[in-house]
Design a protein around this motif. Structure first.
Motif, mmCIF file in Angstrom:
data_model
loop_
_atom_site.group_PDB
_atom_site.id
_atom_site.type_symbol
_atom_site.label_atom_id
_atom_site.label_comp_id
_atom_site.label_asym_id
_atom_site.label_seq_id
_atom_site.Cartn_x
_atom_site.Cartn_y
_atom_site.Cartn_z
ATOM 1 N N HIS A 80 0.867 -1.184 0.000
ATOM 2 C CA HIS A 80 0.000 0.000 0.000
ATOM 3 C C HIS A 80 0.899 1.229 0.000
ATOM 4 N N ILE A 81 0.724 2.089 -1.005
ATOM 5 C CA ILE A 81 1.576 3.259 -1.182
ATOM 6 C C ILE A 81 0.712 4.518 -1.198
ATOM 7 N N GLY A 111 -2.660 1.844 -4.467
ATOM 8 C CA GLY A 111 -2.383 3.248 -4.196
ATOM 9 C C GLY A 111 -3.490 3.788 -3.309
ATOM 10 N N VAL A 112 -3.112 4.481 -2.248
ATOM 11 C CA VAL A 112 -4.088 4.967 -1.275
ATOM 12 C C VAL A 112 -3.861 6.448 -0.974
ATOM 13 N N LEU A 121 3.873 6.265 4.700
ATOM 14 C CA LEU A 121 3.808 6.308 3.244
ATOM 15 C C LEU A 121 3.747 4.935 2.595
ATOM 16 N N PHE A 122 4.089 3.879 3.363
ATOM 17 C CA PHE A 122 4.183 2.529 2.803
ATOM 18 C C PHE A 122 3.827 1.500 3.870
ATOM 19 N N GLU A 123 3.131 0.451 3.434
ATOM 20 C CA GLU A 123 2.807 -0.669 4.315
ATOM 21 C C GLU A 123 2.797 -1.933 3.465
ATOM 22 N N VAL A 124 3.242 -3.047 4.062
ATOM 23 C CA VAL A 124 3.252 -4.327 3.366
ATOM 24 C C VAL A 124 2.760 -5.413 4.306
#
Length: 131
Positions: A80-81, A111-112, A121-124
């Motif tokens: 998720h970016i 994209g969020v 800013l980023f999640e995985v």
């Protein structure tokens, strides 16, 4: 199918945020909750996108190790970016290539507009399979 929840040392306490880091099933699959650039209190540890990607994958590695697995056991990623663009995609692609080479896991990128915390800013998140 039974499961076991693990919140490993080395990652922040996720309970105040309403989730756990790792779910190990009695079968072959292990589920890892969204990892991000978190410090010991769960707050975002760095402002830069590339640094956040690296920190999130380091946290993913820690979560997997708690289940006796490594990044090579990951079969699926969901990334998720915030404000996704081609520049950020290139950063992510480089990080994934450095970890998995020419055999990356399947991935869905979303994209969020925002993620759970300010500055994130980023999640995985990941699904891994026991060998």
């Amino acid at each position: 199918m039974t499961h076991r929840i693990i919140n490993p040392e080395g990652l922040h306490d996720p309970l105040p945020f309403g989730y756990s880091h790792v779910a190990v099933t009695s079968g072959e699959l292990v589920f890892i909750a969204g990892q991000y650039a978190s410090d010991a209190t769960g707050q975002v540890s760095t402002p830069g996108f590339a640094d956040q990607v690296d920190a999130a994958f380091a946290n993913l590695r820690t979560a997997l190790a708690a289940a006796g697995l490594e990044l090579t056991h990951v079969v699926q990623l969901r990334t998720h970016i915030v404000d996704h663009d081609l520049e950020k995609l290139a950063v992510l692609g480089k990080a994934i290539s450095a970890i998995w080479g020419d055999r990356p896991p399947v991935q869905t990128l979303t994209g969020v507009a925002s993620l759970a915390l300010p500055g994130m800013l980023f999640e995985v998140d990941a699904v891994a399979a026991r060998p």
